[in-house]
Scaffold this motif. Structure first.
Motif: not given
Length: 164
Positions: A129-143
């Protein structure tokens, strides 16, 4: 492993710190494809000195050490304890520091909005489920943060390598 249907990565037990060995540009070990990929990742990251870079699926630290050379603060995450052991050894030997975390890349024990850059090099193809990785990256990434994701294969019916 985040999913029981995913193939467990056993290359470290069989081959040791092979990514590190292949990245040293020795005539005996050098992997040109890996070297070119690492060069491209670093190019796309741009100026990272003093910034926080998250290396997802850092494995034995081959890319982590190259990011450290750019004077970035590095957080490496991998779900393979042996890979992280090798990463700690090489970083210590080369006098680099990085925070290395044993965790699932889809469930990071990192606060939200703290990472300037994230790299997932040859990781996403291992996930069901690669979309979980992308969502997790978005969460920890600064704007305004930057993400570099690489994968060795195009979409195929059957993986060409049992580990991908």
């Amino acid at each position: 492993m985040s999913d029981k249907n995913e193939i467990e990565f056993k290359k470290y037990e069989k081959y040791g710190p092979h990514h590190i060995n292949e990245s040293k540009r020795s005539i005996f070990w050098f992997n040109a494809n890996q070297g070119a990929r690492f060069d491209l990742v670093l190019k796309h990251l741009g100026e990272i000195e003093g910034k926080t870079v998250l290396d997802l699926g850092c494995g034995d630290g081959a890319l982590t050490r190259l990011i450290c050379r750019k004077k970035a603060k590095v957080i490496g995450v991998d779900n393979q304890e042996l890979g992280l052991k090798f990463a700690k050894e090489i970083l210590k030997k080369e006098k680099f520091e990085a925070e290395l975390i044993l965790a699932d890349v889809c469930n990071l024990p990192i606060k939200d909005n703290v990472v300037d850059f994230a790299v997932a090099s040859e990781v996403i193809e291992h996930l069901s489920e690669p979309e979980k990785l992308v969502k997790e990256i978005y969460t920890v990434l600064k704007p305004g943060g930057r993400v570099v994701i690489t994968t060795p294969y195009r979409m195929t019916e059957k993986p060409m390598d049992q580990y991908h």
